[in-house]
Scaffold this motif. Structure first.
Motif, PDB file in Angstrom:
ATOM      1  N   GLY A 240       2.073  -1.731 -21.618  1.00 24.60           N
ATOM      2  CA  GLY A 240       1.017  -1.392 -22.574  1.00 24.60           C
ATOM      3  C   GLY A 240      -0.196  -0.696 -21.998  1.00 24.60           C
ATOM      4  N   LEU A 241      -0.350  -0.693 -20.669  1.00 20.55           N
ATOM      5  CA  LEU A 241      -1.446   0.062 -20.051  1.00 20.55           C
ATOM      6  C   LEU A 241      -0.844   1.269 -19.331  1.00 20.55           C
ATOM      7  N   PRO A 242      -1.247   2.490 -19.711  1.00 19.15           N
ATOM      8  CA  PRO A 242      -0.617   3.679 -19.107  1.00 19.15           C
ATOM      9  C   PRO A 242      -0.846   3.776 -17.600  1.00 19.15           C
ATOM     10  N   LEU A 243       0.142   4.314 -16.902  1.00 21.02           N
ATOM     11  CA  LEU A 243       0.042   4.572 -15.454  1.00 21.02           C
ATOM     12  C   LEU A 243      -1.209   5.392 -15.126  1.00 21.02           C
ATOM     13  N   GLU A 244      -1.524   6.366 -15.976  1.00 25.22           N
ATOM     14  CA  GLU A 244      -2.672   7.234 -15.716  1.00 25.22           C
ATOM     15  C   GLU A 244      -3.972   6.419 -15.651  1.00 25.22           C
ATOM     16  N   ALA A 245      -4.082   5.352 -16.450  1.00 21.75           N
ATOM     17  CA  ALA A 245      -5.288   4.516 -16.440  1.00 21.75           C
ATOM     18  C   ALA A 245      -5.400   3.775 -15.108  1.00 21.75           C
ATOM     19  N   LEU A 246      -4.260   3.314 -14.580  1.00 21.75           N
ATOM     20  CA  LEU A 246      -4.261   2.637 -13.278  1.00 21.75           C
ATOM     21  C   LEU A 246      -4.671   3.601 -12.177  1.00 21.75           C
ATOM     22  N   GLU A 247      -4.152   4.822 -12.251  1.00 15.83           N
ATOM     23  CA  GLU A 247      -4.451   5.822 -11.213  1.00 15.83           C
ATOM     24  C   GLU A 247      -5.941   6.149 -11.168  1.00 15.83           C
TER      25      GLU A 247
ATOM     26  N   ILE B  44      -8.360   4.113 -11.430  1.00 19.50           N
ATOM     27  CA  ILE B  44      -9.048   3.074 -10.647  1.00 19.50           C
ATOM     28  C   ILE B  44      -8.501   3.033  -9.212  1.00 19.50           C
ATOM     29  N   LEU B  45      -7.173   3.161  -9.067  1.00 19.89           N
ATOM     30  CA  LEU B  45      -6.532   2.897  -7.768  1.00 19.89           C
ATOM     31  C   LEU B  45      -6.290   4.150  -6.935  1.00 19.89           C
ATOM     32  N   GLY B  46      -6.367   5.339  -7.548  1.00 21.86           N
ATOM     33  CA  GLY B  46      -5.925   6.538  -6.829  1.00 21.86           C
ATOM     34  C   GLY B  46      -4.417   6.584  -6.853  1.00 21.86           C
ATOM     35  N   GLU B  47      -3.798   6.684  -5.659  1.00 21.12           N
ATOM     36  CA  GLU B  47      -2.342   6.816  -5.613  1.00 21.12           C
ATOM     37  C   GLU B  47      -1.634   5.518  -6.041  1.00 21.12           C
ATOM     38  N   VAL B  48      -0.639   5.654  -6.889  1.00 18.83           N
ATOM     39  CA  VAL B  48       0.199   4.524  -7.289  1.00 18.83           C
ATOM     40  C   VAL B  48       1.655   4.941  -7.098  1.00 18.83           C
ATOM     41  N   ALA B  49       2.430   4.116  -6.369  1.00 19.00           N
ATOM     42  CA  ALA B  49       3.862   4.407  -6.221  1.00 19.00           C
ATOM     43  C   ALA B  49       4.591   3.874  -7.455  1.00 19.00           C
ATOM     44  N   VAL B  50       5.668   4.524  -7.842  1.00 19.97           N
ATOM     45  CA  VAL B  50       6.438   4.078  -9.010  1.00 19.97           C
ATOM     46  C   VAL B  50       7.791   3.566  -8.538  1.00 19.97           C
ATOM     47  N   ASP B  51       8.073   2.285  -8.835  1.00 17.85           N
ATOM     48  CA  ASP B  51       9.331   1.688  -8.390  1.00 17.85           C
ATOM     49  C   ASP B  51      10.515   2.404  -9.029  1.00 17.85           C
ATOM     50  N   LYS B  52      11.580   2.554  -8.234  1.00 15.23           N
ATOM     51  CA  LYS B  52      12.760   3.285  -8.695  1.00 15.23           C
ATOM     52  C   LYS B  52      13.334   2.689  -9.990  1.00 15.23           C
TER      53      LYS B  52
ATOM     54  N   THR C 200       0.844  -1.195   0.000  1.00 17.41           N
ATOM     55  CA  THR C 200       0.000   0.000   0.000  1.00 17.41           C
ATOM     56  C   THR C 200       0.880   1.245   0.000  1.00 17.41           C
ATOM     57  N   PRO C 201       0.701   2.201  -0.913  1.00 19.35           N
ATOM     58  CA  PRO C 201      -0.175   2.083  -2.086  1.00 19.35           C
ATOM     59  C   PRO C 201       0.375   1.059  -3.077  1.00 19.35           C
ATOM     60  N   PRO C 202      -0.473   0.602  -4.022  1.00 22.85           N
ATOM     61  CA  PRO C 202       0.016  -0.315  -5.047  1.00 22.85           C
ATOM     62  C   PRO C 202       1.211   0.295  -5.774  1.00 22.85           C
ATOM     63  N   ARG C 203       2.112  -0.570  -6.250  1.00 24.32           N
ATOM     64  CA  ARG C 203       3.371  -0.068  -6.808  1.00 24.32           C
ATOM     65  C   ARG C 203       3.541  -0.513  -8.264  1.00 24.32           C
ATOM     66  N   LEU C 204       3.832   0.435  -9.133  1.00 22.74           N
ATOM     67  CA  LEU C 204       4.131   0.122 -10.532  1.00 22.74           C
ATOM     68  C   LEU C 204       5.545  -0.435 -10.607  1.00 22.74           C
TER      69      LEU C 204
END
Ligand code: AMP
Ligand code: MG
Length: 341
Positions: free
Chosen positions: A197-204, A206-214, A188-192
């Protein structure tokens, strides 16, 4: 080994033969909308070990398992949060892999020793039908030899795997062209973990905040461990060193024109191909069409392997939408050697 080629549309008997390769523990090249996969029965440890051998893939790099719809999720995953079903309803079948805790039935051989498993439902009717007929999930990493760019046509799969596997299914060129987006739902929050092929913005959405792995945006220090083990390998690398140039497309094209050496190869946006006469040039697609760039990026990298260019320069899109995935594949090929203009 004799490799059998199946060409879509498959007859009823060909579907059965392809499914039988999976059921009997064999290896089958399968089309998906992202890239071609090297598939085997995900529940059969021996078959999964053969995937690693055929690819020359490091043993700790886990395989994604492919299922025909979300109703199969609880068979292979536990502690499934509501967000997983929300994502499945929004984006499956499609280029999204979810990381969830695995059920006992999924062998550690499949997950590279991890207690979690990556699951996805691919958007390709031929492969969905083969999975249904096989009656087991198909574990499939990208169908390239480890270290080569991912295959986006059956021809690429033939180049890397002919004679090494039981069959290859030609389902046409991949519509998306980069691998799936990987989202870890065990934190939590879910992490990219990998842009795809699916943009980060599309995940956000549905999920709200998404962390992006370094590991998505930068090179890891020696010994640093990413959460998606595959992100630590310098995938997709052509033989020649690659330099990626980001920034406004007019300026990045001018920068490359000023700095490239005689004989250098160029990957550039469609609008600028005319600037590099006398060089081997691969067209990445129009500067504003990131879906087109995603379809071309691996083909451009792979094509340079057949040449002797001393260096490669590549224009790179901004990181909005599919640009995050296209840029990540180019930057990984460049070992994160990036110039911002
Ligand atoms: P490929 O199918 O060749 O694109 O590789 C699969 C990718 O998924 C690799 O980068 C893996 O590291 C990643 N992956 C698969 N399963 C897991 C998992 N359980 N946890 C984290 N990453 C995973
Ligand atoms: Mg791969």
């Amino acid at each position: 080994m004799n490799t059998k080629l199946f060409t879509a549309p498959l007859s009823d008997a060909e579907y059965d033969a392809a499914a039988e390769i999976i059921r009997s523990g064999g290896l089958l090249g399968i089309p998906t909308e992202t890239v071609y996969g090297l598939g085997a029965d995900a529940l059969n440890e021996t078959a999964c070990r053969q995937i690693y051998e055929a690819k020359g893939r490091p043993q700790d790099n886990p395989l994604i398992i492919h299922i025909p719809d979300e109703s199969w999720l609880p068979r292979y995953c536990r502690d499934i949060p509501p967000a997983a079903y929300a994502l499945a309803r929004a984006f499956w079948p499609g280029p999204l892999t979810m990381i969830l805790p695995k059920q006992e039935i999924v062998p550690l051989r499949t997950t590279g020793g991890l207690p979690t498993v990556g699951v996805r439902c691919p958007n390709h009717p031929v492969t969905l039908e083969i999975i249904r007929r096989a009656g087991v999930p198909i574990a499939a990493p990208s169908g390239n030899t480890s270290g080569r760019p991912s295959p986006t046509t059956a021809g690429h799969m033939v180049e890397d795997m002919w004679g090494k596997i039981d069959g290859i299914v030609d389902g046409g060129p991949c519509g998306v062209g980069v691998e799936s987006t990987i989202i870890d739902l065990t934190c939590t929050p879910p992490r990219l973990l990998r842009p795809g092929g699916l943009p980060l913005e599309a995940l956000e959405e549905i999920l709200g905040e998404v962390a992006v792995d370094k590991a998505v945006v930068s090179k890891l220090a020696d010994g640093e461990r990413p959460k998606a083990p595959g992100m630590k390998y310098r995938h997709y690398a052509p033989k020649a060193p690659v330099t990626v140039v980001t920034g406004d497309p007019v300026q990045s094209a001018a920068y490359i024109q000023d700095h490239l050496t005689p004989g250098a190869g160029v990957i550039c946006f469609h609008e600028f191909t005319g600037l590099f006469d006398g060089h081997i040039v691969h067209d990445l697609g129009h500067a504003l069409d990131k879906a087109e760039q995603a379809r071309h990026v691996f083909d451009a990298l792979r094509a340079f392997d057949e040449t002797n260019v001393p260096e490669i320069w590549a224009q790179c899109p901004d990181s909005g939408g599919l640009g995050l995935a296209v840029g990540n594949r180019l930057k990984k090929a460049a070992g994160f050697h990036v110039i911002e203009v």
